[in-house]
Scaffold this motif. Structure first.
Motif, mmCIF file in Angstrom:
data_model
loop_
_atom_site.group_PDB
_atom_site.id
_atom_site.type_symbol
_atom_site.label_atom_id
_atom_site.label_comp_id
_atom_site.label_asym_id
_atom_site.label_seq_id
_atom_site.Cartn_x
_atom_site.Cartn_y
_atom_site.Cartn_z
ATOM 1 N N PRO A 88 0.840 -1.202 0.000
ATOM 2 C CA PRO A 88 0.000 0.000 0.000
ATOM 3 C C PRO A 88 0.873 1.250 0.000
ATOM 4 O O PRO A 88 1.963 1.266 0.576
ATOM 5 N N VAL A 89 0.404 2.286 -0.656
ATOM 6 C CA VAL A 89 1.066 3.586 -0.542
ATOM 7 C C VAL A 89 1.020 4.000 0.935
ATOM 8 O O VAL A 89 -0.035 3.896 1.576
ATOM 9 N N PRO A 90 2.133 4.442 1.511
ATOM 10 C CA PRO A 90 2.137 4.833 2.922
ATOM 11 C C PRO A 90 1.047 5.857 3.237
ATOM 12 O O PRO A 90 0.867 6.830 2.509
ATOM 13 N N GLY A 91 0.312 5.589 4.305
ATOM 14 C CA GLY A 91 -0.747 6.494 4.735
ATOM 15 C C GLY A 91 -2.130 6.129 4.242
ATOM 16 O O GLY A 91 -3.128 6.670 4.733
ATOM 17 N N VAL A 92 -2.224 5.204 3.278
ATOM 18 C CA VAL A 92 -3.535 4.867 2.715
ATOM 19 C C VAL A 92 -4.462 4.204 3.736
ATOM 20 O O VAL A 92 -5.629 4.615 3.871
ATOM 21 N N PRO A 93 -4.022 3.195 4.496
ATOM 22 C CA PRO A 93 -4.960 2.579 5.447
ATOM 23 C C PRO A 93 -5.527 3.576 6.457
ATOM 24 O O PRO A 93 -6.740 3.564 6.730
ATOM 25 N N SER A 94 -4.700 4.467 6.991
ATOM 26 C CA SER A 94 -5.203 5.439 7.969
ATOM 27 C C SER A 94 -6.108 6.466 7.299
ATOM 28 O O SER A 94 -7.071 6.958 7.910
ATOM 29 N N LEU A 95 -5.826 6.797 6.044
ATOM 30 C CA LEU A 95 -6.709 7.698 5.294
ATOM 31 C C LEU A 95 -8.092 7.077 5.129
ATOM 32 O O LEU A 95 -9.120 7.739 5.339
ATOM 33 N N LEU A 96 -8.137 5.809 4.760
ATOM 34 C CA LEU A 96 -9.425 5.129 4.606
ATOM 35 C C LEU A 96 -10.156 5.038 5.945
ATOM 36 O O LEU A 96 -11.388 5.155 5.995
ATOM 37 N N ASP A 97 -9.403 4.842 7.018
ATOM 38 C CA ASP A 97 -10.013 4.858 8.352
ATOM 39 C C ASP A 97 -10.690 6.200 8.619
ATOM 40 O O ASP A 97 -11.802 6.250 9.172
ATOM 41 N N ALA A 98 -10.020 7.295 8.235
ATOM 42 C CA ALA A 98 -10.579 8.636 8.452
ATOM 43 C C ALA A 98 -11.841 8.849 7.632
ATOM 44 O O ALA A 98 -12.821 9.448 8.105
ATOM 45 N N LEU A 99 -11.847 8.343 6.387
ATOM 46 C CA LEU A 99 -13.048 8.454 5.557
ATOM 47 C C LEU A 99 -14.186 7.629 6.142
ATOM 48 O O LEU A 99 -15.341 8.077 6.161
ATOM 49 N N ASP A 100 -13.876 6.433 6.617
ATOM 50 C CA ASP A 100 -14.901 5.601 7.254
ATOM 51 C C ASP A 100 -15.479 6.308 8.477
ATOM 52 O O ASP A 100 -16.709 6.308 8.690
ATOM 53 N N ALA A 101 -14.617 6.896 9.284
ATOM 54 C CA ALA A 101 -15.070 7.575 10.501
ATOM 55 C C ALA A 101 -15.966 8.758 10.174
ATOM 56 O O ALA A 101 -16.891 9.080 10.935
ATOM 57 N N ALA A 102 -15.699 9.407 9.034
ATOM 58 C CA ALA A 102 -16.503 10.555 8.615
ATOM 59 C C ALA A 102 -17.745 10.143 7.833
ATOM 60 O O ALA A 102 -18.565 10.996 7.471
ATOM 61 N N GLY A 103 -17.880 8.849 7.546
ATOM 62 C CA GLY A 103 -19.043 8.368 6.797
ATOM 63 C C GLY A 103 -19.018 8.749 5.328
ATOM 64 O O GLY A 103 -20.066 8.844 4.690
ATOM 65 N N ILE A 104 -17.811 8.941 4.771
ATOM 66 C CA ILE A 104 -17.675 9.336 3.368
ATOM 67 C C ILE A 104 -17.296 8.108 2.535
ATOM 68 O O ILE A 104 -16.254 7.492 2.771
ATOM 69 N N PRO A 105 -18.120 7.735 1.565
ATOM 70 C CA PRO A 105 -17.799 6.570 0.735
ATOM 71 C C PRO A 105 -16.649 6.871 -0.221
ATOM 72 O O PRO A 105 -16.360 8.032 -0.534
ATOM 73 N N TYR A 106 -16.023 5.799 -0.699
ATOM 74 C CA TYR A 106 -14.903 5.969 -1.624
ATOM 75 C C TYR A 106 -14.854 4.783 -2.579
ATOM 76 O O TYR A 106 -15.410 3.716 -2.310
ATOM 77 N N LEU A 210 -3.741 14.367 2.953
ATOM 78 C CA LEU A 210 -5.017 14.319 2.229
ATOM 79 C C LEU A 210 -6.232 14.562 3.120
ATOM 80 O O LEU A 210 -7.173 15.252 2.690
ATOM 81 N N PRO A 211 -6.305 14.036 4.349
ATOM 82 C CA PRO A 211 -7.480 14.351 5.157
ATOM 83 C C PRO A 211 -7.710 15.869 5.290
ATOM 84 O O PRO A 211 -8.857 16.317 5.246
ATOM 85 N N GLY A 212 -6.641 16.626 5.430
ATOM 86 C CA GLY A 212 -6.796 18.081 5.495
ATOM 87 C C GLY A 212 -7.328 18.667 4.210
ATOM 88 O O GLY A 212 -8.194 19.548 4.227
ATOM 89 N N LEU A 213 -6.832 18.176 3.076
ATOM 90 C CA LEU A 213 -7.296 18.672 1.777
ATOM 91 C C LEU A 213 -8.752 18.296 1.515
ATOM 92 O O LEU A 213 -9.440 18.961 0.740
ATOM 93 N N LEU A 214 -9.207 17.231 2.175
ATOM 94 C CA LEU A 214 -10.602 16.803 2.027
ATOM 95 C C LEU A 214 -11.527 17.454 3.048
ATOM 96 O O LEU A 214 -12.732 17.197 3.038
ATOM 97 N N GLY A 215 -10.961 18.274 3.906
ATOM 98 C CA GLY A 215 -11.783 18.926 4.930
ATOM 99 C C GLY A 215 -12.115 18.040 6.102
ATOM 100 O O GLY A 215 -13.049 18.338 6.856
ATOM 101 N N LEU A 216 -11.352 16.954 6.293
ATOM 102 C CA LEU A 216 -11.631 16.051 7.413
ATOM 103 C C LEU A 216 -10.908 16.480 8.677
ATOM 104 O O LEU A 216 -11.336 16.137 9.783
ATOM 105 N N THR A 217 -9.798 17.187 8.504
ATOM 106 C CA THR A 217 -9.027 17.675 9.648
ATOM 107 C C THR A 217 -8.544 19.071 9.352
ATOM 108 O O THR A 217 -8.593 19.524 8.212
ATOM 109 N N SER A 218 -8.071 19.747 10.353
ATOM 110 C CA SER A 218 -7.481 21.059 10.115
ATOM 111 C C SER A 218 -6.171 20.861 9.380
ATOM 112 O O SER A 218 -5.431 19.906 9.609
#
Length: 219
Positions: A88-106, A210-218
């Motif tokens: 996996p590209v480094p950071g991808v699993p935690s990014l997907l975790d953040a999307l799941d937590a925010a309820g955003i499909p991908y 990426l979470p910041g660019l998606l508006g998931l975090t500051s």
């Protein structure tokens, strides 16, 4: 667009799966054995973001002597190597975790065939995370840079293109995202920034940003 988005659509190779360096090295070796010397950085310029059939056409135009069934042969070599080496590209699993937590499909939208994603996503433990939202150029009339695969993914999810974000690492893919009317982010960890900056709405070089660019975090 308003962030966070309603749907995030990822390219596969080089974005979710660290496979580009593996396949590019294989292409250098394979084409050299068939009379075409291509430098690794030139492989990126010529082939990344396209299709293997497109690679064959371009390589033949530059003088490579390819077997009639070369596409099948190179895919067999590629699948074997990816099954052993892809990560996996480094950071991808935690990014997907953040999307799941925010309820955003991908979803994932690739110019590669399903058979290739079956290998790489499984090797990286990502198949189940994208189940039901795995799209290939095989599913649509035209591959990237046409927007077809991204528009199909959005339509199947019932989400307007304007509310989607695309994450790409190639000019062809970025053009597809923009042609689909989607907010397009360029991942430049292994791609020269000048190739994506003119096309994308923003570029970044670390999945942790990426979470910041998606508006998931500051930011």
């Amino acid at each position: 667009m308003t962030l966070p988005p309603d749907l995030v659509l990822f390219d596969c190779d080089g974005v979710l799966v660290d496979s580009e360096r593996i396949t590019n090295a294989l292409l250098v070796e394979n084409l050299a054995a068939r009379g075409l010397q291509v430098a690794p950085d030139r492989v990126i310029d010529l082939f990344v973001g396209g299709t293997i059939a497109g690679v064959a056409k371009t390589a033949r135009s530059f003088g490579a002597t390819l077997e009639e069934n070369w596409v099948d042969l190179i895919y067999a070599e590629m699948f074997e190597r990816l099954a052993q080496e892809a990560t996996p590209v480094p950071g991808v699993p935690s990014l997907l975790d953040a999307l799941d937590a925010a309820g955003i499909p991908y979803g994932v939208c690739s110019n590669g065939p399903h058979a290739k994603m079956d290998v790489t996503l499984a090797r990286c433990g990502l198949t189940q995370r994208f189940a039901g939202r795995i799209y290939s150029r095989e599913d649509v009339p035209n591959p990237k840079p046409a927007p077809d695969v991204y528009l199909k993914a959005a339509a199947d999810a019932g989400i307007a293109p304007a509310n989607c974000v695309v994450v790409e690492d190639s000019p062809n893919g970025a053009r597809a995202g923009k042609a689909a009317g989607m907010h397009t982010l360029g991942f430049i960890a292994d791609t020269a920034a000048e190739h994506l900056t003119p096309i994308c709405d923003a570029v970044f070089d670390d999945m942790r940003a990426l979470p910041g660019l998606l508006g998931l975090t500051s930011k």
